[in-house]
Scaffold this motif. Structure first.
Motif, PDB file in Angstrom:
ATOM      1  N   GLY A   1       0.821  -1.200   0.000  1.00  0.00           N
ATOM      2  CA  GLY A   1       0.000   0.000   0.000  1.00  0.00           C
ATOM      3  C   GLY A   1       0.854   1.247   0.000  1.00  0.00           C
ATOM      4  N   ILE A   2       0.266   2.374   0.384  1.00  0.00           N
ATOM      5  CA  ILE A   2       1.040   3.607   0.454  1.00  0.00           C
ATOM      6  C   ILE A   2       2.050   3.506   1.590  1.00  0.00           C
ATOM      7  CG2 ILE A   2      -0.909   4.957  -0.415  1.00  0.00           C
ATOM      8  CD1 ILE A   2      -1.187   6.110   2.464  1.00  0.00           C
ATOM      9  N   LEU A   3       3.038   4.381   1.556  1.00  0.00           N
ATOM     10  CA  LEU A   3       3.977   4.455   2.661  1.00  0.00           C
ATOM     11  C   LEU A   3       3.191   4.788   3.922  1.00  0.00           C
ATOM     12  CD1 LEU A   3       6.931   4.484   3.625  1.00  0.00           C
ATOM     13  CD2 LEU A   3       7.007   6.915   3.031  1.00  0.00           C
ATOM     14  N   ASP A   4       3.348   3.975   4.956  1.00  0.00           N
ATOM     15  CA  ASP A   4       2.596   4.147   6.199  1.00  0.00           C
ATOM     16  C   ASP A   4       2.781   5.569   6.728  1.00  0.00           C
ATOM     17  OD1 ASP A   4       1.584   4.097   8.796  1.00  0.00           O
ATOM     18  OD2 ASP A   4       2.331   2.093   9.216  1.00  0.00           O
ATOM     19  N   PRO A   5       1.696   6.303   6.962  1.00  0.00           N
ATOM     20  CA  PRO A   5       1.821   7.670   7.477  1.00  0.00           C
ATOM     21  C   PRO A   5       2.609   7.754   8.782  1.00  0.00           C
ATOM     22  CG  PRO A   5      -0.445   7.207   6.821  1.00  0.00           C
ATOM     23  CD  PRO A   5       0.288   5.901   6.777  1.00  0.00           C
ATOM     24  N   ASN A   6       2.637   6.627   9.528  1.00  0.00           N
ATOM     25  CA  ASN A   6       3.329   6.596  10.822  1.00  0.00           C
ATOM     26  C   ASN A   6       4.665   5.862  10.759  1.00  0.00           C
ATOM     27  OD1 ASN A   6       1.102   7.888  12.207  1.00  0.00           O
ATOM     28  ND2 ASN A   6       0.021   5.935  12.022  1.00  0.00           N
ATOM     29  N   TRP A   7       5.230   5.782   9.547  1.00  0.00           N
ATOM     30  CA  TRP A   7       6.463   4.999   9.410  1.00  0.00           C
ATOM     31  C   TRP A   7       7.626   5.559  10.218  1.00  0.00           C
ATOM     32  CZ3 TRP A   7      11.179   6.253   6.868  1.00  0.00           C
ATOM     33  CH2 TRP A   7      11.222   7.491   6.225  1.00  0.00           C
ATOM     34  N   LEU A   8       7.531   6.816  10.626  1.00  0.00           N
ATOM     35  CA  LEU A   8       8.611   7.440  11.395  1.00  0.00           C
ATOM     36  C   LEU A   8       8.351   7.410  12.901  1.00  0.00           C
ATOM     37  CD1 LEU A   8       9.234  10.542   9.109  1.00  0.00           C
ATOM     38  CD2 LEU A   8      10.845   8.670   9.505  1.00  0.00           C
ATOM     39  N   SER A   9       7.333   6.690  13.335  1.00  0.00           N
ATOM     40  CA  SER A   9       6.931   6.740  14.740  1.00  0.00           C
ATOM     41  C   SER A   9       8.039   6.315  15.703  1.00  0.00           C
ATOM     42  CB  SER A   9       5.687   5.876  14.969  1.00  0.00           C
ATOM     43  OG  SER A   9       5.961   4.514  14.652  1.00  0.00           O
ATOM     44  N   ASP A  10       8.906   5.417  15.273  1.00  0.00           N
ATOM     45  CA  ASP A  10       9.981   4.970  16.158  1.00  0.00           C
ATOM     46  C   ASP A  10      11.350   5.461  15.683  1.00  0.00           C
ATOM     47  OD1 ASP A  10      10.005   3.436  13.881  1.00  0.00           O
ATOM     48  OD2 ASP A  10      10.363   1.525  14.906  1.00  0.00           O
ATOM     49  N   ALA A  11      11.346   6.517  14.863  1.00  0.00           N
ATOM     50  CA  ALA A  11      12.621   7.068  14.386  1.00  0.00           C
ATOM     51  C   ALA A  11      13.342   7.770  15.535  1.00  0.00           C
ATOM     52  CB  ALA A  11      12.376   8.049  13.243  1.00  0.00           C
TER      53      ALA A  11
END
Length: 222
Positions: A117-127
């Motif tokens: 799917g699209i890049l998860d909007p929360n993909w940076l949550s654990d950055a």
């Protein structure tokens, strides 16, 4: 006068400053609706360079990434490894399609259920915040994002956190053109149109097949 007693207030002050600095570290953000141009350098077998444009809309679950030359993209390049031609990723209705406009070709790569799917909007949550650096002559926050490889992401060092650079070490470096960044209410519907004769699957030898099977295997194992 006890020298150790005199040092205690100084140490406590330093500790408080350190804790305060840590608590004020910026939290990485990914814009929810935007358009931005980029330069990209990839290295899978050979080094390839291209330019492109990304459209992203988390609200509708749609995404378009268009590359002037898709040869260096692991998905597009696996379908036409010997051809230098534009390639467009289109994610709409939970499906990811690959479109080669100059070749009049289109195929369904994989689905959101398979991890496409699209890049998860929360993909940076654990950055993890790693400090401030200068990128493209501007001050930029640097974040480290764990994944299958080392990933580093830079944003403008302000509340807007516009995308500056994404480095998927060691094979994909994407530099965003800040002067092209635009917030959008939605992606132009014309960009999301899928040709009526689009193939229902991409070639079995493509990375699409590997990605779909891998995600299916993981899902079955859970």
């Amino acid at each position: 006068c006890n020298p150790h007693t005199m040092l205690l207030p100084v140490l406590l002050t330093c500790l408080l400053y350190a804790v305060a600095a840590q608590s004020e570290a910026p939290v990485a953000k990914w814009p929810s609706q935007f358009r931005v141009g980029f330069n990209e350098t990839t290295k899978i077998i050979w080094t390839r360079k291209t330019t492109g444009v990304m459209w992203y809309d988390a609200a509708t679950g749609t995404e378009v990434v268009e590359r002037l030359d898709g040869n260096g993209d692991r998905y597009c390049g696996s379908i036409h490894p010997l051809t230098h031609t534009p390639c467009r990723h289109v994610v709409v209705n939970s499906n990811r399609y690959l479109i080669f406009p100059d070749l009049d070709e289109c195929c369904l790569c994989c689905t959101a259920a398979q991890g496409c799917g699209i890049l998860d909007p929360n993909w940076l949550s654990d950055a993890e915040y790693q400090g401030t650096e200068v990128k493209q002559s501007v001050s930029a926050y640097k974040f480290s994002k764990p994944g299958l490889q080392k990933n580093y992401y830079w944003t403008t060092a302000d509340d807007a956190q516009l995308p500056v650079e994404l480095d998927q070490v060691p094979n994909d470096l994407m530099t965003f053109h800040l002067d092209t960044f635009t917030e959008i209410p939605a992606i132009d519907p014309a960009l999301l149109e899928i040709p009526a004769d689009c193939h229902t699957r991409c070639p079995i030898s493509s990375v699409c097949t590997l990605a779909a099977n891998h995600k299916s295997d993981v899902a079955a194992a859970k």
